[in-house]
Motif scaffolding. Structure first.
Motif, PDB file in Angstrom:
ATOM      1  N   LYS A   4      -4.664 -11.565  -7.154  1.00 26.34           N
ATOM      2  CA  LYS A   4      -4.442 -11.122  -8.132  1.00 26.34           C
ATOM      3  C   LYS A   4      -4.005 -11.628  -9.392  1.00 26.34           C
ATOM      4  O   LYS A   4      -3.306 -13.115  -8.980  1.00 26.34           O
ATOM      5  N   ILE A   5      -4.714 -11.388 -10.244  1.00 29.86           N
ATOM      6  CA  ILE A   5      -4.431 -12.049 -11.694  1.00 29.86           C
ATOM      7  C   ILE A   5      -3.697 -11.526 -12.794  1.00 29.86           C
ATOM      8  O   ILE A   5      -3.259 -10.734 -12.445  1.00 29.86           O
ATOM      9  N   ARG A   6      -2.697 -12.678 -13.453  1.00 31.04           N
ATOM     10  CA  ARG A   6      -1.901 -12.096 -14.309  1.00 31.04           C
ATOM     11  C   ARG A   6      -2.207 -12.519 -15.479  1.00 31.04           C
ATOM     12  O   ARG A   6      -2.965 -13.662 -15.828  1.00 31.04           O
ATOM     13  N   ASN A   7      -1.812 -11.723 -16.912  1.00 29.97           N
ATOM     14  CA  ASN A   7      -1.697 -12.478 -18.070  1.00 29.97           C
ATOM     15  C   ASN A   7      -0.922 -13.477 -18.318  1.00 29.97           C
ATOM     16  O   ASN A   7      -0.351 -13.864 -17.751  1.00 29.97           O
ATOM     17  N   ASN A   8      -1.179 -13.343 -19.576  1.00 34.26           N
ATOM     18  CA  ASN A   8       0.034 -14.457 -20.295  1.00 34.26           C
ATOM     19  C   ASN A   8       1.661 -13.015 -20.312  1.00 34.26           C
ATOM     20  O   ASN A   8       2.317 -14.447 -19.922  1.00 34.26           O
ATOM     21  N   GLN A   9       1.460 -12.035 -20.070  1.00 32.87           N
ATOM     22  CA  GLN A   9       2.893 -11.533 -19.980  1.00 32.87           C
ATOM     23  C   GLN A   9       2.474 -11.623 -18.662  1.00 32.87           C
ATOM     24  O   GLN A   9       4.058 -10.694 -18.781  1.00 32.87           O
ATOM     25  N   GLY A  10       2.509 -11.539 -17.671  1.00 28.95           N
ATOM     26  CA  GLY A  10       2.727 -11.736 -16.062  1.00 28.95           C
ATOM     27  C   GLY A  10       2.321 -10.203 -15.885  1.00 28.95           C
ATOM     28  O   GLY A  10       2.524 -10.576 -14.083  1.00 28.95           O
ATOM     29  N   LYS A  11       1.509  -9.438 -16.545  1.00 22.17           N
ATOM     30  CA  LYS A  11       1.310  -8.745 -16.085  1.00 22.17           C
ATOM     31  C   LYS A  11      -0.239  -8.701 -15.495  1.00 22.17           C
ATOM     32  O   LYS A  11      -1.226  -9.240 -15.823  1.00 22.17           O
ATOM     33  N   PHE A  12      -0.756  -7.877 -14.030  1.00 25.30           N
ATOM     34  CA  PHE A  12      -1.830  -7.265 -13.356  1.00 25.30           C
ATOM     35  C   PHE A  12      -2.938  -7.226 -14.355  1.00 25.30           C
ATOM     36  O   PHE A  12      -2.407  -6.114 -15.726  1.00 25.30           O
ATOM     37  N   THR A  13      -3.772  -7.750 -14.394  1.00 21.92           N
ATOM     38  CA  THR A  13      -4.923  -7.927 -15.196  1.00 21.92           C
ATOM     39  C   THR A  13      -6.610  -7.245 -13.924  1.00 21.92           C
ATOM     40  O   THR A  13      -6.232  -6.763 -12.288  1.00 21.92           O
ATOM     41  N   THR A  14      -7.290  -6.592 -14.601  1.00 22.74           N
ATOM     42  CA  THR A  14      -8.294  -5.924 -14.035  1.00 22.74           C
ATOM     43  C   THR A  14      -9.786  -6.327 -14.781  1.00 22.74           C
ATOM     44  O   THR A  14      -9.685  -6.366 -15.643  1.00 22.74           O
ATOM     45  N   ASP A  15     -11.107  -5.959 -13.743  1.00 17.07           N
ATOM     46  CA  ASP A  15     -11.919  -5.621 -14.149  1.00 17.07           C
ATOM     47  C   ASP A  15     -12.833  -4.585 -14.083  1.00 17.07           C
ATOM     48  O   ASP A  15     -13.522  -4.538 -14.793  1.00 17.07           O
ATOM     49  N   ARG A  16     -12.313  -3.426 -13.232  1.00 18.63           N
ATOM     50  CA  ARG A  16     -12.908  -2.389 -13.646  1.00 18.63           C
ATOM     51  C   ARG A  16     -12.688  -1.754 -14.616  1.00 18.63           C
ATOM     52  O   ARG A  16     -11.950  -2.182 -15.894  1.00 18.63           O
ATOM     53  N   ALA A  17     -13.014  -0.793 -15.286  1.00 20.83           N
ATOM     54  CA  ALA A  17     -13.301   0.062 -16.336  1.00 20.83           C
ATOM     55  C   ALA A  17     -12.146   0.529 -16.958  1.00 20.83           C
ATOM     56  O   ALA A  17     -11.878   1.077 -17.847  1.00 20.83           O
ATOM     57  N   GLU A  18     -11.412   1.408 -15.390  1.00 22.54           N
ATOM     58  CA  GLU A  18     -10.121   2.007 -16.333  1.00 22.54           C
ATOM     59  C   GLU A  18      -9.381   0.900 -14.834  1.00 22.54           C
ATOM     60  O   GLU A  18      -9.223   1.366 -13.664  1.00 22.54           O
ATOM     61  N   ALA A  19      -7.783   0.925 -14.933  1.00 19.77           N
ATOM     62  CA  ALA A  19      -7.290   0.662 -14.815  1.00 19.77           C
ATOM     63  C   ALA A  19      -6.463   1.672 -13.353  1.00 19.77           C
ATOM     64  O   ALA A  19      -6.094   2.450 -13.624  1.00 19.77           O
ATOM     65  N   ARG A  20      -5.873   0.495 -11.713  1.00 18.21           N
ATOM     66  CA  ARG A  20      -4.750   1.304 -10.825  1.00 18.21           C
ATOM     67  C   ARG A  20      -4.099   1.281 -10.985  1.00 18.21           C
ATOM     68  O   ARG A  20      -3.132   0.594 -11.014  1.00 18.21           O
TER      69      ARG A  20
END
Length: 61
Positions: A4-20
């Protein structure tokens, strides 16, 4: 299991075209839920079944 990858704000990120991030809720018998949750990787399998259902019922453009 995917990392699980998080951004600087601690939110999960994705490489998908649309987030789940949409949620679906439905009521079923507790015994059925227990059986579903006992299936390895059950969440991805249920997603796959739902995506297939949508594709089969999606009217052509």
């Amino acid at each position: 299991m995917m990392q699980k990858i998080r951004n600087n704000q601690g939110k999960f990120t994705t490489d998908r075209a649309e987030a789940r991030d949409a949620k679906l809720s439905l009521r079923i018998e507790p015994s059925v839920l227990e059986k579903i949750q006992a299936i390895p990787d059950w969440q991805e399998k249920v997603r796959s079944l739902l995506y297939g259902l949508v594709e089969r019922n999606d009217p052509p453009s």
